[in-house]
Write an enzyme that holds these catalytic residues in place. Structure first.
Site, PDB file in Angstrom:
ATOM      1  N   ARG A  12       0.837  -1.347   0.055  1.00 11.94           N
ATOM      2  CA  ARG A  12      -0.232  -0.176   0.281  1.00 11.94           C
ATOM      3  C   ARG A  12       1.023   1.707   0.079  1.00 11.94           C
ATOM      4  O   ARG A  12       1.783   1.618   0.242  1.00 11.94           O
ATOM      5  CB  ARG A  12      -0.571   0.069   1.578  1.00 11.94           C
ATOM      6  CG  ARG A  12      -1.395   1.407   1.733  1.00 11.94           C
ATOM      7  CD  ARG A  12      -2.662   1.633   2.414  1.00 11.94           C
ATOM      8  NE  ARG A  12      -3.462   2.385   2.671  1.00 11.94           N
ATOM      9  CZ  ARG A  12      -4.056   2.867   3.635  1.00 11.94           C
ATOM     10  NH1 ARG A  12      -3.744   2.022   5.035  1.00 11.94           N
ATOM     11  NH2 ARG A  12      -4.818   4.233   4.023  1.00 11.94           N
ATOM     12  N   HIS A  13       0.625   2.332  -0.559  1.00 19.26           N
ATOM     13  CA  HIS A  13       1.304   3.116  -0.823  1.00 19.26           C
ATOM     14  C   HIS A  13       1.342   4.251   0.824  1.00 19.26           C
ATOM     15  O   HIS A  13       0.628   3.419   1.488  1.00 19.26           O
ATOM     16  CB  HIS A  13       0.575   4.631  -1.085  1.00 19.26           C
ATOM     17  CG  HIS A  13      -0.587   4.936  -0.773  1.00 19.26           C
ATOM     18  ND1 HIS A  13      -1.011   6.047   0.545  1.00 19.26           N
ATOM     19  CD2 HIS A  13      -2.225   4.577  -0.837  1.00 19.26           C
ATOM     20  CE1 HIS A  13      -2.511   5.776   0.507  1.00 19.26           C
ATOM     21  NE2 HIS A  13      -2.993   4.815  -0.343  1.00 19.26           N
ATOM     22  N   SER A  16      -0.307   9.707   2.556  1.00 16.53           N
ATOM     23  CA  SER A  16      -0.882  10.892   1.940  1.00 16.53           C
ATOM     24  C   SER A  16      -1.390  12.251   3.282  1.00 16.53           C
ATOM     25  O   SER A  16      -1.711  11.788   3.980  1.00 16.53           O
ATOM     26  CB  SER A  16      -1.469  10.226   1.159  1.00 16.53           C
ATOM     27  OG  SER A  16      -3.294  10.377   1.680  1.00 16.53           O
ATOM     28  N   GLU A  17      -1.342  13.294   2.335  1.00 18.70           N
ATOM     29  CA  GLU A  17      -2.251  14.329   2.596  1.00 18.70           C
ATOM     30  C   GLU A  17      -3.118  13.711   3.327  1.00 18.70           C
ATOM     31  O   GLU A  17      -4.059  14.068   4.993  1.00 18.70           O
ATOM     32  CB  GLU A  17      -1.812  15.532   2.009  1.00 18.70           C
ATOM     33  CG  GLU A  17      -0.512  15.698   2.017  1.00 18.70           C
ATOM     34  CD  GLU A  17      -0.241  17.048   0.418  1.00 18.70           C
ATOM     35  OE1 GLU A  17       0.994  17.531   0.640  1.00 18.70           O
ATOM     36  OE2 GLU A  17      -0.962  16.825   0.006  1.00 18.70           O
ATOM     37  N   ARG A  64       0.263   8.910  -5.734  1.00 15.98           N
ATOM     38  CA  ARG A  64       0.569   8.348  -4.503  1.00 15.98           C
ATOM     39  C   ARG A  64       1.298   7.553  -4.329  1.00 15.98           C
ATOM     40  O   ARG A  64       2.524   7.356  -3.693  1.00 15.98           O
ATOM     41  CB  ARG A  64      -0.622   9.103  -2.987  1.00 15.98           C
ATOM     42  CG  ARG A  64      -1.373   7.796  -3.254  1.00 15.98           C
ATOM     43  CD  ARG A  64      -3.066   8.727  -2.155  1.00 15.98           C
ATOM     44  NE  ARG A  64      -4.138   8.125  -2.194  1.00 15.98           N
ATOM     45  CZ  ARG A  64      -5.245   8.392  -3.146  1.00 15.98           C
ATOM     46  NH1 ARG A  64      -4.604   9.508  -4.378  1.00 15.98           N
ATOM     47  NH2 ARG A  64      -6.190   7.585  -2.971  1.00 15.98           N
ATOM     48  N   GLU A  91      -7.639   3.797  -6.578  1.00 12.48           N
ATOM     49  CA  GLU A  91      -8.396   4.460  -4.925  1.00 12.48           C
ATOM     50  C   GLU A  91      -9.931   3.613  -5.406  1.00 12.48           C
ATOM     51  O   GLU A  91     -10.459   4.282  -6.419  1.00 12.48           O
ATOM     52  CB  GLU A  91      -7.545   5.031  -4.120  1.00 12.48           C
ATOM     53  CG  GLU A  91      -8.821   4.495  -3.189  1.00 12.48           C
ATOM     54  CD  GLU A  91      -8.972   3.884  -1.985  1.00 12.48           C
ATOM     55  OE1 GLU A  91      -9.225   2.794  -2.549  1.00 12.48           O
ATOM     56  OE2 GLU A  91      -7.867   3.382  -0.728  1.00 12.48           O
ATOM     57  N   ARG A 118     -17.773   2.042   4.474  1.00 17.73           N
ATOM     58  CA  ARG A 118     -16.379   2.017   4.167  1.00 17.73           C
ATOM     59  C   ARG A 118     -15.914   0.430   4.418  1.00 17.73           C
ATOM     60  O   ARG A 118     -15.247   0.551   3.683  1.00 17.73           O
ATOM     61  CB  ARG A 118     -16.043   2.876   5.497  1.00 17.73           C
ATOM     62  CG  ARG A 118     -16.306   4.698   5.706  1.00 17.73           C
ATOM     63  CD  ARG A 118     -14.724   4.842   7.108  1.00 17.73           C
ATOM     64  NE  ARG A 118     -13.385   4.603   7.011  1.00 17.73           N
ATOM     65  CZ  ARG A 118     -12.750   4.981   8.400  1.00 17.73           C
ATOM     66  NH1 ARG A 118     -13.099   5.105   8.874  1.00 17.73           N
ATOM     67  NH2 ARG A 118     -11.227   3.818   7.712  1.00 17.73           N
ATOM     68  N   HIS A 161      -3.987   0.306  -3.402  1.00 18.50           N
ATOM     69  CA  HIS A 161      -4.336   1.509  -2.119  1.00 18.50           C
ATOM     70  C   HIS A 161      -4.944   1.297  -1.079  1.00 18.50           C
ATOM     71  O   HIS A 161      -5.414  -0.066  -1.407  1.00 18.50           O
ATOM     72  CB  HIS A 161      -5.280   2.592  -2.833  1.00 18.50           C
ATOM     73  CG  HIS A 161      -4.703   3.651  -4.098  1.00 18.50           C
ATOM     74  ND1 HIS A 161      -4.050   4.479  -3.588  1.00 18.50           N
ATOM     75  CD2 HIS A 161      -4.346   2.930  -5.045  1.00 18.50           C
ATOM     76  CE1 HIS A 161      -3.848   5.302  -4.782  1.00 18.50           C
ATOM     77  NE2 HIS A 161      -4.026   3.910  -5.869  1.00 18.50           N
TER      78      HIS A 161
END
Length: 214
Positions: A12-13, A16-17, A64, A91, A118, A161
């Protein structure tokens, strides 16, 4: 490591921000944070220390994931590795949730509704994708473009992702839809699979957290 043949490595990356701000990201394209850069670099260093040498790499169209992959390859000394970027690995599209802070989303839509969007397999956020829909676009690409490289003896790296990888794990780990909401993949977490020619299956061999010692 004696051999890297018939090996699939999923990562997974890094953070991220949007991860840092607890925003729903989806198809938004935030950069890595300094922590995310560190996580990605460490993932590459872990893979190098374990003796991995890759034949090909695959990633999404989002920066990302692409930046994470570039940092991993730099740590491995494999910056010239063939890389394939495809939107099938993007993603999950969060639709109307994208860009919202998770607290804001709960206030707007309700705690239970947001949790369902989610974590569940088939719930679709407004204008977005369910995990099932993400898998429906990802799995055919995996079977067509990635799996044959592993089955023929390659060592293949995939950087993607959290949700696109969760949808892939449902097939690889044979996870039932009702159990997928319990599966989480940390930023820069490494998952290793080996292909067995006799059973024609990929089997989980290792999981390495980004903050694990090399």
């Amino acid at each position: 490591m004696d051999s890297n043949k018939h090996t699939l490595v999923l990562v997974r990356h890094g953070q991220s921000e949007d991860n840092e701000r607890e925003l729903f990201s989806g198809l938004r394209d935030p950069a890595l944070t300094p922590r995310g850069v560190e996580e990605a670099t460490k993932a590459g260093e872990m893979l190098r220390s374990l003796g991995y040498r890759f034949d090909e790499a695959f990633t999404s169209r989002l920066r990302r994931a692409q930046h994470t992959l570039a940092l991993i390859l730099d740590a491995l000394g494999q910056t010239d590795l063939p890389v394939h970027a495809d939107a099938a690995l993007n993603e999950r599209d969060y639709g109307a949730l994208a860009g919202l802070n998770k607290t804001e989303a709960r206030a707007q839509f309700g705690v239970e509704q947001v949790r369902t969007w989610r974590k569940s397999y088939d719930a679709v956020p407004p204008g977005g994708e369910s995990l099932a829909m993400t898998g429906a676009r990802l799995w055919p690409y995996f079977e067509r473009a990635i799996a044959p490289r592993v089955e023929s003896g390659g060592c293949v790296l995939v950087v993607a992702h959290g949700n696109s990888l969760r949808s892939l794990l449902m097939r690889l780990d044979r996870i039932e839809p009702r159990h997928i909401e319990d599966v989480n993949i940390g930023t820069a977490e490494i998952l290793v699979y080996r292909y067995d020619a006799a059973s024609r299956t990929l089997t989980r061999a290792a999981a390495i957290a980004a903050n694990a010692s090399a």
